[in-house]
Design a protein around this motif. Structure first.
Motif, PDB file in Angstrom:
ATOM      1  N   LYS A 163       0.836  -1.189   0.000  1.00  0.00           N
ATOM      2  CA  LYS A 163       0.000   0.000   0.000  1.00  0.00           C
ATOM      3  C   LYS A 163       0.874   1.244   0.000  1.00  0.00           C
ATOM      4  N   ASN A 164       0.371   2.293  -0.634  1.00  0.00           N
ATOM      5  CA  ASN A 164       1.124   3.522  -0.690  1.00  0.00           C
ATOM      6  C   ASN A 164       0.305   4.657  -0.093  1.00  0.00           C
ATOM      7  N   ALA A 165       0.770   5.891  -0.309  1.00  0.00           N
ATOM      8  CA  ALA A 165       0.153   7.034   0.353  1.00  0.00           C
ATOM      9  C   ALA A 165      -1.216   7.388  -0.223  1.00  0.00           C
ATOM     10  N   ALA A 166      -1.556   6.896  -1.400  1.00  0.00           N
ATOM     11  CA  ALA A 166      -2.851   7.219  -1.988  1.00  0.00           C
ATOM     12  C   ALA A 166      -3.973   6.581  -1.178  1.00  0.00           C
ATOM     13  N   THR A 167      -5.125   7.216  -1.160  1.00  0.00           N
ATOM     14  CA  THR A 167      -6.259   6.662  -0.430  1.00  0.00           C
ATOM     15  C   THR A 167      -6.843   5.479  -1.176  1.00  0.00           C
ATOM     16  N   LEU A 168      -7.621   4.673  -0.462  1.00  0.00           N
ATOM     17  CA  LEU A 168      -8.271   3.517  -1.078  1.00  0.00           C
ATOM     18  C   LEU A 168      -9.154   3.946  -2.240  1.00  0.00           C
ATOM     19  N   GLU A 169      -9.915   5.010  -2.025  1.00  0.00           N
ATOM     20  CA  GLU A 169     -10.848   5.436  -3.071  1.00  0.00           C
ATOM     21  C   GLU A 169     -10.084   5.884  -4.324  1.00  0.00           C
ATOM     22  N   THR A 170      -8.950   6.532  -4.134  1.00  0.00           N
ATOM     23  CA  THR A 170      -8.146   6.959  -5.281  1.00  0.00           C
ATOM     24  C   THR A 170      -7.622   5.758  -6.057  1.00  0.00           C
ATOM     25  N   ARG A 171      -7.165   4.737  -5.316  1.00  0.00           N
ATOM     26  CA  ARG A 171      -6.661   3.542  -5.995  1.00  0.00           C
ATOM     27  C   ARG A 171      -7.761   2.851  -6.799  1.00  0.00           C
ATOM     28  N   LEU A 172      -8.979   2.803  -6.236  1.00  0.00           N
ATOM     29  CA  LEU A 172     -10.093   2.201  -6.982  1.00  0.00           C
ATOM     30  C   LEU A 172     -10.411   3.003  -8.234  1.00  0.00           C
ATOM     31  N   ASP A 173     -10.484   4.345  -8.090  1.00  0.00           N
ATOM     32  CA  ASP A 173     -10.853   5.200  -9.215  1.00  0.00           C
ATOM     33  C   ASP A 173      -9.797   5.196 -10.315  1.00  0.00           C
ATOM     34  N   GLU A 174      -8.527   5.043  -9.941  1.00  0.00           N
ATOM     35  CA  GLU A 174      -7.448   5.123 -10.928  1.00  0.00           C
ATOM     36  C   GLU A 174      -6.980   3.756 -11.419  1.00  0.00           C
ATOM     37  N   SER A 175      -7.693   2.699 -11.044  1.00  0.00           N
ATOM     38  CA  SER A 175      -7.311   1.355 -11.482  1.00  0.00           C
ATOM     39  C   SER A 175      -7.550   1.192 -12.982  1.00  0.00           C
ATOM     40  N   ASP A 176      -6.787   0.305 -13.597  1.00  0.00           N
ATOM     41  CA  ASP A 176      -6.911   0.063 -15.038  1.00  0.00           C
ATOM     42  C   ASP A 176      -8.296  -0.472 -15.399  1.00  0.00           C
ATOM     43  N   ILE A 177      -8.852  -1.380 -14.575  1.00  0.00           N
ATOM     44  CA  ILE A 177     -10.134  -1.981 -14.924  1.00  0.00           C
ATOM     45  C   ILE A 177     -11.258  -0.962 -14.850  1.00  0.00           C
ATOM     46  N   LYS A 178     -11.211  -0.033 -13.878  1.00  0.00           N
ATOM     47  CA  LYS A 178     -12.287   0.966 -13.823  1.00  0.00           C
ATOM     48  C   LYS A 178     -12.222   1.892 -15.032  1.00  0.00           C
ATOM     49  N   ARG A 179     -11.007   2.278 -15.413  1.00  0.00           N
ATOM     50  CA  ARG A 179     -10.886   3.133 -16.596  1.00  0.00           C
ATOM     51  C   ARG A 179     -11.375   2.401 -17.851  1.00  0.00           C
ATOM     52  N   HIS A 180     -11.122   1.100 -17.897  1.00  0.00           N
ATOM     53  CA  HIS A 180     -11.602   0.313 -19.032  1.00  0.00           C
ATOM     54  C   HIS A 180     -13.128   0.310 -19.076  1.00  0.00           C
ATOM     55  N   LEU A 181     -13.777   0.092 -17.924  1.00  0.00           N
ATOM     56  CA  LEU A 181     -15.243   0.078 -17.876  1.00  0.00           C
ATOM     57  C   LEU A 181     -15.818   1.446 -18.233  1.00  0.00           C
ATOM     58  N   GLU A 182     -15.158   2.512 -17.793  1.00  0.00           N
ATOM     59  CA  GLU A 182     -15.625   3.862 -18.135  1.00  0.00           C
ATOM     60  C   GLU A 182     -15.532   4.098 -19.635  1.00  0.00           C
ATOM     61  N   ASN A 183     -14.516   3.539 -20.270  1.00  0.00           N
ATOM     62  CA  ASN A 183     -14.399   3.660 -21.727  1.00  0.00           C
ATOM     63  C   ASN A 183     -15.520   2.902 -22.436  1.00  0.00           C
ATOM     64  N   LEU A 184     -15.938   1.756 -21.874  1.00  0.00           N
ATOM     65  CA  LEU A 184     -17.067   1.022 -22.455  1.00  0.00           C
ATOM     66  C   LEU A 184     -18.333   1.860 -22.408  1.00  0.00           C
ATOM     67  N   LEU A 185     -18.516   2.621 -21.328  1.00  0.00           N
ATOM     68  CA  LEU A 185     -19.704   3.470 -21.182  1.00  0.00           C
ATOM     69  C   LEU A 185     -19.662   4.662 -22.135  1.00  0.00           C
ATOM     70  N   LYS A 186     -18.434   5.124 -22.457  1.00  0.00           N
ATOM     71  CA  LYS A 186     -18.297   6.289 -23.334  1.00  0.00           C
ATOM     72  C   LYS A 186     -18.432   5.917 -24.808  1.00  0.00           C
ATOM     73  N   ALA A 187     -18.338   4.631 -25.127  1.00  0.00           N
ATOM     74  CA  ALA A 187     -18.428   4.206 -26.523  1.00  0.00           C
ATOM     75  C   ALA A 187     -19.813   4.511 -27.098  1.00  0.00           C
ATOM     76  N   ASN A 188     -19.876   4.677 -28.399  1.00  0.00           N
ATOM     77  CA  ASN A 188     -21.145   4.975 -29.069  1.00  0.00           C
ATOM     78  C   ASN A 188     -21.388   3.935 -30.160  1.00  0.00           C
ATOM     79  N   PRO A 189     -22.304   2.965 -29.897  1.00  0.00           N
ATOM     80  CA  PRO A 189     -23.093   2.832 -28.657  1.00  0.00           C
ATOM     81  C   PRO A 189     -22.257   2.232 -27.523  1.00  0.00           C
TER      82      PRO A 189
END
Length: 355
Positions: free
Chosen positions: A236-262
């Motif tokens: 674990k590092n100095a970043a908060t748990l919530e920051t680690r969740l938000d900046e994880s590769d899988i969350k960014r991937h899922l957000e990209n799926l939501l941004k796709a059209n369709p």
């Protein structure tokens, strides 16, 4: 002196003063050119300033400086520092492949630095002895000179043996670390597989009580093993748990799926990666939600999406289910896990408090 002071202030958490010292240091025309580049023999400053950016969670800036350290630093110590900095950046981002890459490169460079240091020390020892030995030849008899030579050989053998011992211990330590990392990744995959199979057994309503009990025990064991590894490695590092969740590769991937059209629905592989993230960051999450009975797979998927800060509308799109269906699931999990009849939002609030 400012360079050392900046590192100390960052380590003690005095970010404001560290920032002021950085500004003062970079105002010196003696060390920086008009474009802000530091003179060649002080490239280690990029590592020091990278530590400041790492402390304030400006990961892109930290990575840029560490890469400059690695690219422009000709000394092997600069190379080691650059690798160490990039390893810390990717530890914050949770990028396991990059962590392993720069950790391994750091090991290799450290080994080279150690070998070079030992060679230089032996050369210095040789030069020092030669000076004293030649002086003895002029002042003492042949017998005294021979005794000095024997003493030198004894010291040289001792240094070589010590160097060999240290090198052997280093190889043993590196092999142990590699083995522990391999076991950790294996246990992560095994845990996710066991959890998924247990949820599927519940979904199928099969008469497999003994198998369910076996899987539950295996999940508890794997969670304990992973938790112990994390404590040993201090991942674990100095970043908060919530920051680690938000900046994880899988969350960014899922957000990209939501941004796709369709927009696109999440795959089973996506949910597998999301479960591995939760198992690593919140090992108790699975046990808390399944303490009163095993949730169905779709129920657990909805819970981990909520815990990763996805809104109901996004959950509907990722799972391919309707608003009313997801709302009923949230109310059902609230009753099943917490014994409360309430609104879907009541479940969200409780899930977000699980650390």
């Amino acid at each position: 002196m400012l360079g050392l002071a900046i590192s100390s202030l960052v380590e003690t958490g005095d970010i404001t003063k560290a920032k002021a010292y950085i500004k003062g240091y970079e105002s010196s025309p003696e060390y920086f050119d008009k474009d802000g580049n530091i003179v060649a023999n002080r490239v280690i400053y990029y590592y020091i300033k990278g530590g400041y950016y790492l402390a304030v969670n400006m990961l892109d800036s930290a990575e840029y400086l560490y890469r400059r350290e690695l690219r422009e630093g000709k000394d092997i110590n600069n190379q080691v520092a650059g690798c160490k900095g990039l390893q810390m950046v990717f530890e914050k981002r949770g990028n396991i492949d990059s962590i392993a890459k720069y950790a391994n490169l750091g090991y290799i460079l450290n080994d080279s630095a150690y070998s070079l240091s030992e060679m230089q020390n032996i050369q210095k020892l040789q030069a020092s002895y030669n000076y004293n030995h030649n002086k003895q030849i002029a002042e003492e008899s042949k017998l005294q000179a021979q005794r000095g030579w024997n003493a030198f050989l004894a010291i040289l053998v001792f240094v070589i043996l010590m160097a060999a011992t240290v090198f052997y211990r280093f190889l043993h330590y590196k092999a142990k670390r590699d083995s522990e990392l391999k076991d950790y990744l294996h246990n992560q995959h095994a845990l996710e597989k066991a959890q998924s199979e247990l949820l599927e057994l519940r979904e199928e309503n099969a008469n497999v009580s003994a198998l369910i009990e076996k899987r539950s025990r295996e999940i508890d064991r794997l969670q304990d093993v992973i938790k112990q590894y994390q404590q040993r490695q201090s991942v674990k590092n100095a970043a908060t748990l919530e920051t680690r969740l938000d900046e994880s590769d899988i969350k960014r991937h899922l957000e990209n799926l939501l941004k796709a059209n369709p927009y696109q629905e999440a795959t089973q592989e996506d949910f597998k990666r999301l479960k591995m993230l939760i198992n690593e960051e919140i090992p108790s999450f699975y046990g808390i939600l399944n303490s009163q009975g095993i949730l169905r797979p779709i129920e657990y998927d909805v819970c981990i999406l909520i815990r990763c800060h996805f809104y109901p509308a996004a959950i509907c799109k990722l799972t391919g289910r309707s608003d009313s269906y997801i709302a009923n699931i949230r109310k059902g999990v609230l009753l099943k896990v917490y014994g409360i009849k309430g609104t879907p939002r009541d479940l969200d609030e409780r899930l977000l408090t699980i650390k």
